[in-house]
Design a protein around this motif. Sequence first.
Motif, mmCIF file in Angstrom:
data_model
loop_
_atom_site.group_PDB
_atom_site.id
_atom_site.type_symbol
_atom_site.label_atom_id
_atom_site.label_comp_id
_atom_site.label_asym_id
_atom_site.label_seq_id
_atom_site.Cartn_x
_atom_site.Cartn_y
_atom_site.Cartn_z
ATOM 1 N N PRO A 153 0.789 -1.226 0.209
ATOM 2 C CA PRO A 153 0.157 0.000 0.086
ATOM 3 C C PRO A 153 0.903 1.192 -0.097
ATOM 4 N N ALA A 154 0.233 2.306 -0.310
ATOM 5 C CA ALA A 154 0.910 3.397 -0.661
ATOM 6 C C ALA A 154 1.618 4.125 0.757
ATOM 7 N N GLU A 155 0.735 3.830 1.745
ATOM 8 C CA GLU A 155 0.970 4.435 2.976
ATOM 9 C C GLU A 155 2.551 3.745 3.474
ATOM 10 N N ASN A 156 2.764 2.630 3.219
ATOM 11 C CA ASN A 156 3.789 2.011 3.622
ATOM 12 C C ASN A 156 5.133 2.533 2.984
ATOM 13 N N LEU A 157 4.855 2.919 1.681
ATOM 14 C CA LEU A 157 6.287 3.495 0.927
ATOM 15 C C LEU A 157 6.544 4.758 1.480
ATOM 16 N N ARG A 158 5.678 5.427 2.350
ATOM 17 C CA ARG A 158 6.415 6.985 2.991
ATOM 18 C C ARG A 158 7.577 6.691 4.113
ATOM 19 N N ARG A 159 7.581 5.366 4.680
ATOM 20 C CA ARG A 159 8.522 5.334 5.776
ATOM 21 C C ARG A 159 9.780 5.055 5.224
ATOM 22 N N PHE A 160 10.879 5.539 5.782
ATOM 23 C CA PHE A 160 12.142 5.469 5.311
ATOM 24 C C PHE A 160 12.709 3.805 5.472
ATOM 25 N N ARG A 161 12.193 3.210 6.427
ATOM 26 C CA ARG A 161 12.533 1.751 6.443
ATOM 27 C C ARG A 161 12.354 1.232 5.038
ATOM 28 N N ASN A 162 11.200 1.497 4.407
ATOM 29 C CA ASN A 162 10.794 0.705 3.181
ATOM 30 C C ASN A 162 11.805 0.893 2.107
ATOM 31 N N ALA A 163 12.288 2.337 2.137
ATOM 32 C CA ALA A 163 13.314 2.798 1.182
ATOM 33 C C ALA A 163 14.623 2.506 1.301
ATOM 34 N N ALA A 164 15.038 2.186 2.711
ATOM 35 C CA ALA A 164 16.403 2.046 3.269
ATOM 36 C C ALA A 164 17.355 1.230 2.224
ATOM 37 N N PRO A 165 16.698 -0.085 1.800
ATOM 38 C CA PRO A 165 17.702 -0.961 1.142
ATOM 39 C C PRO A 165 18.143 -0.402 -0.253
ATOM 40 N N PHE A 166 17.271 0.747 -0.888
ATOM 41 C CA PHE A 166 17.719 1.285 -2.014
ATOM 42 C C PHE A 166 19.155 2.017 -1.558
ATOM 43 N N TRP A 167 19.073 2.640 -0.182
ATOM 44 C CA TRP A 167 20.450 3.431 -0.081
ATOM 45 C C TRP A 167 21.425 2.714 0.389
ATOM 46 N N LEU A 168 21.721 1.189 -0.067
ATOM 47 C CA LEU A 168 22.880 0.538 0.236
ATOM 48 C C LEU A 168 23.936 1.080 -0.815
ATOM 49 N N SER A 169 23.354 1.438 -1.939
ATOM 50 C CA SER A 169 24.496 2.065 -2.840
ATOM 51 C C SER A 169 25.603 2.897 -2.193
ATOM 52 N N LEU A 170 25.128 3.641 -1.160
ATOM 53 C CA LEU A 170 26.270 4.472 -0.164
ATOM 54 C C LEU A 170 27.245 3.775 0.418
ATOM 55 N N SER A 171 26.977 2.455 0.535
ATOM 56 C CA SER A 171 28.121 1.634 1.321
ATOM 57 C C SER A 171 29.238 1.387 0.163
ATOM 58 N N LEU A 172 29.214 1.933 -0.872
ATOM 59 C CA LEU A 172 30.429 1.801 -2.178
ATOM 60 C C LEU A 172 31.216 3.038 -1.605
ATOM 61 N N ILE A 173 30.980 4.037 -1.151
ATOM 62 C CA ILE A 173 31.768 5.327 -0.833
ATOM 63 C C ILE A 173 32.869 4.985 0.076
ATOM 64 N N PRO A 174 32.610 4.486 1.462
ATOM 65 C CA PRO A 174 33.659 3.989 2.353
ATOM 66 C C PRO A 174 34.353 3.017 1.859
ATOM 67 N N VAL A 175 33.981 2.150 0.883
ATOM 68 C CA VAL A 175 34.811 0.967 0.111
ATOM 69 C C VAL A 175 35.940 1.625 -0.614
ATOM 70 N N ALA A 176 35.473 2.686 -1.316
ATOM 71 C CA ALA A 176 36.488 3.349 -2.370
ATOM 72 C C ALA A 176 37.480 4.092 -1.392
ATOM 73 N N VAL A 177 37.172 4.952 -0.064
ATOM 74 C CA VAL A 177 38.109 5.518 0.547
ATOM 75 C C VAL A 177 38.916 4.391 1.256
ATOM 76 N N PHE A 178 38.459 3.507 1.510
ATOM 77 C CA PHE A 178 39.346 2.528 2.125
ATOM 78 C C PHE A 178 40.510 1.839 1.219
ATOM 79 N N SER A 179 39.822 1.492 0.086
ATOM 80 C CA SER A 179 40.832 0.833 -1.142
ATOM 81 C C SER A 179 41.972 1.951 -1.367
#
Length: 378
Positions: free
Chosen positions: A3-29
Amino acid sequence: MIPAENLRRFRNAAPFWLSLSLIPVAVFSAGMGGYWALLLPLWAWWLFTLLDAILGLNLENADPQTPDADLFWYRLITMIWFLVQFAVIYGMIYYVTRASHLGWTEKLVLFFGVGVISGTVGIVYSHELMHQKNRLERWLGDLLLATVLYSHFRSEHLLVHHRHVGTPRDAVTARYNEAFHRFFTRVLRECPKSAWEAEKAMLGRRKLPVLHRSNPFWRYGALQMAAVALALAIGGWEGVVLFVVQAFSAVWQLELTNYVEHYGLTRKHLGDGKYEHVKPHHSWNAAHKATNWLMINLQRHSDHHYKPDRRFPLLQNYQETEAPQLPHGYPLMAFIAMIPPLWRRRMNPKVRAWRRQYYPEIEDWGAYKAGTLPLPRL
């Protein structure tokens, strides 16, 4: 259905923010050097492939009528990505060109990895943004493409690919038995020209000359020159070389994805340069959960061609009876595509099964495979 109301919550969108995990990996590398320079491709491709195997498929669909106001957290990650990518590319150029612990091989491998960020994520996000009607989003899409020197992709994708997919006029519909390496060189040669011709035709319909200021190629050129000039200012000619390496890496990954998305799938020629309308079965799909998080549902490709401006969280999944399914997610399929004999062994039987399922009346596929059918009408 979600339902649309579930999409308003950050926790439902959070998995799509996993792309940010690439940034500390780049710095570490970059900080570690050595074999750690390989970590970015391993993280983006093999970690998410492993997660696909563990997490399985996501077959749920969101309510496609969900308004934009309920998609704030999904839209935000795509809208901030240009700033993130800009900081990573130019920050890495500044650091790497001054780092005494890194040799040339390490630097080249590192910037191939930076291209994973700008290609696997950045171009995918620009693709989402360019399809929207909002002017800011379209500009952000242009800025992302400028950082990989592939600005013409917007014109080619919107004006050529979506209109002519599955026909001989679409360069990025990979032909049956066409190896990726041949496809890649063909696309690099043909797509800039087809993008230019499409914009020229658009201007012609408005009675404007091809060099009119409204031709987006002026904008494309200016943005790309500015991107290269900034790399030169920050890192000298070494910085330019590294910038070009990441751009090439990004484009290579984009075209690998294009290759996988439509390989061997053609629209039926109806005669006299007419082709059937685009249908869900003209794109390969994959419901693998983790890769769809990383690539913001790009694998739900049939629905994207059905509703090109539909935002990524609302793209619908298609069952196997409605559209062809890939055996693995895009990263693993892209790896297989780089080994033509393995790719043909895996995919050619699926293409032949697709033909039997959807076009049993077609007996001779020779012209379809060779791409020699009449060009569709403009």
